[in-house]
Design an enzyme around this catalytic site. Structure first.
Site, PDB file in Angstrom:
ATOM      1  N   HIS A 211       9.581 -30.713 -66.785  1.00  0.00           N
ATOM      2  CA  HIS A 211      10.691 -30.877 -67.876  1.00  0.00           C
ATOM      3  C   HIS A 211      11.981 -30.347 -67.456  1.00  0.00           C
ATOM      4  CE1 HIS A 211      12.213 -32.299 -71.759  1.00  0.00           C
ATOM      5  NE2 HIS A 211      12.829 -31.232 -71.988  1.00  0.00           N
TER       6      HIS A 211
ATOM      7  N   MET B 128       8.060 -41.026 -68.303  1.00  0.00           N
ATOM      8  CA  MET B 128       8.986 -40.909 -69.416  1.00  0.00           C
ATOM      9  C   MET B 128       8.428 -41.557 -70.700  1.00  0.00           C
ATOM     10  SD  MET B 128      11.326 -39.381 -67.845  1.00  0.00           S
ATOM     11  CE  MET B 128      12.993 -39.187 -68.250  1.00  0.00           C
ATOM     12  N   ARG B 129       7.085 -41.540 -70.697  1.00  0.00           N
ATOM     13  CA  ARG B 129       6.349 -41.676 -72.029  1.00  0.00           C
ATOM     14  C   ARG B 129       5.726 -40.368 -72.446  1.00  0.00           C
ATOM     15  NH1 ARG B 129       6.987 -46.855 -72.794  1.00  0.00           N
ATOM     16  NH2 ARG B 129       7.527 -48.113 -70.793  1.00  0.00           N
TER      17      ARG B 129
ATOM     18  N   GLU C 279      -1.312 -31.665 -76.844  1.00  0.00           N
ATOM     19  CA  GLU C 279      -0.864 -32.910 -77.682  1.00  0.00           C
ATOM     20  C   GLU C 279       0.369 -33.000 -78.140  1.00  0.00           C
ATOM     21  OE1 GLU C 279      -4.444 -33.889 -80.216  1.00  0.00           O
ATOM     22  OE2 GLU C 279      -5.582 -33.163 -78.551  1.00  0.00           O
TER      23      GLU C 279
ATOM     24  N   GLU D   9      13.950 -27.904 -59.871  1.00  0.00           N
ATOM     25  CA  GLU D   9      12.835 -28.853 -60.006  1.00  0.00           C
ATOM     26  C   GLU D   9      11.945 -28.956 -58.732  1.00  0.00           C
ATOM     27  OE1 GLU D   9      12.804 -32.195 -62.649  1.00  0.00           O
ATOM     28  OE2 GLU D   9      14.724 -31.715 -63.461  1.00  0.00           O
TER      29      GLU D   9
HETATM   30  C1  GAR Z   1      13.455 -35.253 -63.734  1.00  0.00           C
HETATM   31  O1  GAR Z   1      14.805 -34.364 -64.052  1.00  0.00           O
HETATM   32  C2  GAR Z   1      12.116 -34.696 -64.880  1.00  0.00           C
HETATM   33  O2  GAR Z   1      12.398 -33.316 -65.036  1.00  0.00           O
HETATM   34  C3  GAR Z   1      12.574 -35.743 -65.798  1.00  0.00           C
HETATM   35  O3  GAR Z   1      12.996 -36.730 -65.252  1.00  0.00           O
HETATM   36  C4  GAR Z   1      13.440 -36.600 -64.222  1.00  0.00           C
HETATM   37  C5  GAR Z   1      12.707 -37.512 -63.163  1.00  0.00           C
HETATM   38  O4  GAR Z   1      13.215 -37.377 -61.790  1.00  0.00           O
HETATM   39  N1  GAR Z   1      11.594 -35.696 -66.768  1.00  0.00           N
HETATM   40  C6  GAR Z   1      11.639 -35.758 -68.182  1.00  0.00           C
HETATM   41  O5  GAR Z   1      12.716 -35.795 -68.790  1.00  0.00           O
HETATM   42  C7  GAR Z   1      10.505 -35.766 -68.996  1.00  0.00           C
HETATM   43  N2  GAR Z   1      10.591 -35.426 -70.202  1.00  0.00           N
HETATM   44  P1  GAR Z   1      12.598 -37.919 -60.676  1.00  0.00           P
HETATM   45  O6  GAR Z   1      12.145 -39.483 -60.966  1.00  0.00           O
HETATM   46  O7  GAR Z   1      13.562 -37.950 -59.534  1.00  0.00           O
HETATM   47  O8  GAR Z   1      11.508 -36.986 -60.459  1.00  0.00           O
END
Ligand code: GAR
Length: 200
Positions: A109, A90-91, A142, A174
């Site tokens: 994503h 998340m960074r 980037e 996902e």
């Molecule tokens: C997932 O939905 C992933 O797509 C999102 O965080 C969640 C993590 O879930 N990622 C983002 O939003 C990145 N910008 P998880 O920890 O259960 O895999």
């Protein structure tokens, strides 16, 4: 066999999907490391259960983002992976890291990019009133969630959906899309041509 390292900040359900796909023989890879910026991430528990070595680079323990990024870069170099998989990291990855591993970092994503980049993509989708949402796996460059797209899956948005309901439905896609993308990478079937990825 390719070595992959997963970078995750939280729950780690995508990481689990990758572990399971490797274990079931669907992805020809070895998971060499889980790297996290969050010592409380549940992904750590999943890694321990699966016997995947963990590296914690606790963001909060560093005096600045630059110093944190240097430590993260060093840890990624030590992992000696063919592919880094951002699975709920998340960074934003700094330019020095992106440049150190060209074509070797992918991200999942929860939106059909280039729509709804950044945080809370599912909330953005519900608020915007789109009829189709989804998920995207892409190479990291980037830009913010803007690198070449590998795979996408569509998910219909229902009238009854709130952010959580939509997020849960996207998440199950996902869990297919990420292992599938890693499999294609490990089989050397992804060719980056400018902005596009050709699957061979
Ligand atoms: C997932 O939905 C992933 O797509 C999102 O965080 C969640 C993590 O879930 N990622 C983002 O939003 C990145 N910008 P998880 O920890 O259960 O895999």
């Amino acid at each position: 066999m390719k070595r992959i390292a997963v970078v995750a900040s939280g729950r780690g359900s995508n990481f689990q999907a990758v572990i399971d796909a490797i274990r079931n023989g669907k992805v020809p890879a070895e998971c060499a490391a889980l790297i996290t910026d969050n010592p409380k991430a549940y992904a750590l528990e999943r890694a321990r259960k699966a016997g995947v070595p963990c590296r914690i680079i606790d963001y909060a323990a560093f005096p600045s983002r630059e110093v944190y990024e240097r430590a993260l870069l060093a840890t990624m170099q030590e992992a000696n992976a063919d592919l880094f998989v951002l699975a709920g990291y998340m960074r934003i990855l700094g330019a020095s890291i992106v440049m150190a591993f060209p074509g070797k970092i992918i991200n999942i994503h929860p939106a059909l990019l280039p729509c709804f980049t950044g945080l809370h993509a599912q909330r953005q989708a519900v608020q915007h009133g789109v009829k189709v949402a989804g998920c995207t796996v892409h190479f990291v460059d980037e830009s913010l969630d803007g690198g070449p797209i590998i795979l996408q899956k569509c998910v219909p948005v229902l009238d009854s959906d709130d952010e959580d309901a939509l997020a849960e439905r996207i998440l199950s896609h996902e869990h297919q899309c990420l292992p599938e993308s890693i499999r294609l990478f490990c089989e050397d079937r992804l060719v980056i041509e400018g902005r596009k990825v050709r699957i061979i």
